[in-house]
Design an enzyme around this catalytic site. Structure first.
Site, PDB file in Angstrom:
ATOM      1  NE  ARG A 261      -3.858   1.979   2.481  1.00 19.38           N
ATOM      2  CZ  ARG A 261      -4.238   2.656   3.558  1.00 19.38           C
ATOM      3  NH1 ARG A 261      -3.661   2.412   4.728  1.00 19.38           N
ATOM      4  NH2 ARG A 261      -5.174   3.568   3.482  1.00 19.38           N
TER       5      ARG A 261
ATOM      6  CG  HIS B 297      -1.115   5.437   0.201  1.00 16.01           C
ATOM      7  ND1 HIS B 297      -1.675   5.762   1.411  1.00 16.01           N
ATOM      8  CD2 HIS B 297      -2.054   4.733  -0.466  1.00 16.01           C
ATOM      9  CE1 HIS B 297      -2.912   5.270   1.472  1.00 16.01           C
ATOM     10  NE2 HIS B 297      -3.160   4.625   0.348  1.00 16.01           N
TER      11      HIS B 297
ATOM     12  CG  ASN C  88      -0.453   8.336   3.881  1.00 16.70           C
ATOM     13  OD1 ASN C  88      -0.921   7.415   3.210  1.00 16.70           O
ATOM     14  ND2 ASN C  88       0.138   9.390   3.335  1.00 16.70           N
TER      15      ASN C  88
ATOM     16  CG  HIS D 266      -8.213  -3.329  -1.478  1.00 19.11           C
ATOM     17  ND1 HIS D 266      -9.188  -2.354  -1.532  1.00 19.11           N
ATOM     18  CD2 HIS D 266      -7.039  -2.664  -1.317  1.00 19.11           C
ATOM     19  CE1 HIS D 266      -8.622  -1.160  -1.420  1.00 19.11           C
ATOM     20  NE2 HIS D 266      -7.322  -1.324  -1.298  1.00 19.11           N
TER      21      HIS D 266
END
Ligand code: HEM
Ligand SMILES: *[C@@H]1O[C@H](CO)[C@@H](O)[C@H](O)[C@H]1NC(C)=O
Ligand SMILES: *[C@@H]1O[C@H](CO)[C@@H](O)[C@H](O)[C@H]1NC(C)=O
Ligand SMILES: *[C@@H]1O[C@H](CO)[C@@H](O)[C@H](O)[C@H]1NC(C)=O
Length: 331
Positions: free
Chosen positions: A69, A73, A98, A196
């Site tokens: 992830r 990001h 975050n 996911h």
């Protein structure tokens, strides 16, 4: 005819040993990124990073999803330039989006190991890209070749992270737009969402689907009713606890997750955790893609290619190679 010519060109390039991606901004020499970028300057870099990542994940395998992830990001805010790693007041990692991002110590360990063998050569942005691949493999995902050559950025603002990262309430149109602005296709968006299949979400990210959803439905009607009841038990209205973790993939809910195509099956069963997940199956523009990605082999293959494309977003050719991934060089 034009299509035939492109196919022919692709065939020639393939037989000449040049790597051709089926989609994306194009692999070869694009913004200076290359496979085996450190082949002469730091030839063992990938092995060194992999070992450091494995040693860190042996302490806490949940950080594997965190690192995957983290790369996303990073790339969606200022491009893949390690801006997400910078410490300090008001940097990206302090943003609400975050807040639960975890696994920074994995990157610190990888950087420390790399500096031992080739000081000042390998960027933090590249280390994060390699580590995201290695973390996926630790969860049983199929490896892909990671390009190198990114430089590290010097700008990191929480406000940019809040503004640029897609929230879980996004529906397909907004997701398509968010990814398209980074040169990523609709299909790549659906493929990358397959991440996911590992990791967890927290109540505050999906309670709006459970209670007072809209003026017609108290609960989002696209959630399987039994699953909605289960989620309500875990996240009671008004009194939910934001530290409780909910597995995003209910088919293989193991502590760290298993990287496979089950995510798409959860969508078919109306057990996608976020609107951004479930809407992929409930929208005609993406439904067929979800169905085709139920095939795990296809998913794994396309995921690697899509990660290569994501790893090229906003890459900097000018910039620094940080000594410490948490701070910009001051010399
Ligand atoms: C399509 C738009 C996306 C949205 C709206 C979205 C949103 C979210 C949200 C809300 C969470 C849970 C955060 C929390 O409750 O703590 C999450 C977790 C996660 N996301 Fe995404 N995401 C998207 C795409 C991606 C992509 C492209 C990747 C990677 C390539 C990714 C990888 C992950 C991973 C691995 C987790 C689990 C983290 C953990 O367990 O620590 N996501 N995402
Ligand atoms: C991991 O992958 C292998 C083959 O690639 C498969 O046989 C095995 O079942 C997978 N493990 C899990 C936990 O899914
Ligand atoms: C409520 O949500 C449902 C399911 O997404 C949708 O079909 C419906 O149009 C929405 N109603 C209102 C009033 O927004
Ligand atoms: C919230 O959940 C966490 C983890 O399950 C637990 O440790 C903590 O005590 C809970 N807090 C409250 C206020 O219930």
């Amino acid at each position: 005819m034009a299509q035939f010519r492109i196919l022919l060109l692709a065939a020639i390039l393939m037989f000449s040993g040049v790597v051709v991606d089926a989609y994306g901004p194009g692999d070869n020499g694009y913004v200076g990124l290359r496979d085996d970028y450190y082949g002469t300057s730091c030839k063992d870099v990938e092995t060194v990073i992999k070992k450091a990542v494995q040693a860190e994940l042996a302490k806490n395998l949940k950080h594997a999803a965190g690192v995957l992830r983290m790369h996303f990001h990073d790339c969606f805010v200022e491009g893949c330039d390690a801006s997400v790693l910078l410490d300090g007041p008001g940097t990206e990692k302090t943003a609400h989006v975050n807040e639960k991002l975890a696994g920074y110590e994995v990157i610190d360990a990888a950087k420390a190991a790399v500096e031992e063998v080739c000081p000042g050569v390998v960027s933090c942005a590249d280390i994060l890209a390699y580590a995201a691949r290695d973390s996926t493999v630790e969860l049983n995902g199929t490896a892909w070749a990671v390009q190198g050559g990114r430089k590290d950025g010097t700008v990191s603002l929480a406000s940019r992270a809040e503004a640029e990262l897609p929230p879980p309430e996004f529906e397909v149109s907004q997701l398509i737009d968010s990814f398209a602005r980074r040169g990523l296709s609709v299909r790549q968006m659906v493929v990358l969402s397959g991440s996911h299949t590992v990791g967890v979400g927290h109540c505050d990210k999906f309670v709006s689907r459970l209670y007072n959803f809209n003026s017609t439905f108290f609960t989002d009607p696209t959630i399987d009713p039994a699953y909605a009841t289960e989620l309500k038990n875990i996240c009671p209205q008004h009194t939910f606890n934001t530290t409780i973790e909910v597995f995003m993939d209910v088919i293989t809910p193991t502590s760290a997750g298993v990287f496979e195509a089950n995510y798409y099956k959860t969508l078919q069963e109306h057990k996608g955790l976020f609107t951004s997940d479930q809407s992929l199956f409930d929208d005609t523009r993406t439904k067929a893609t979800v169905t085709s990605l139920l095939n795990n082999e296809r998913f794994q293959k396309e995921f690697g290619k899509a990660m290569r494309a994501m790893g090229r977003v906003g890459v900097k050719t000018e910039g620094q190679i940080r000594t410490n991934c948490r701070a910009v060089n001051t010399y």
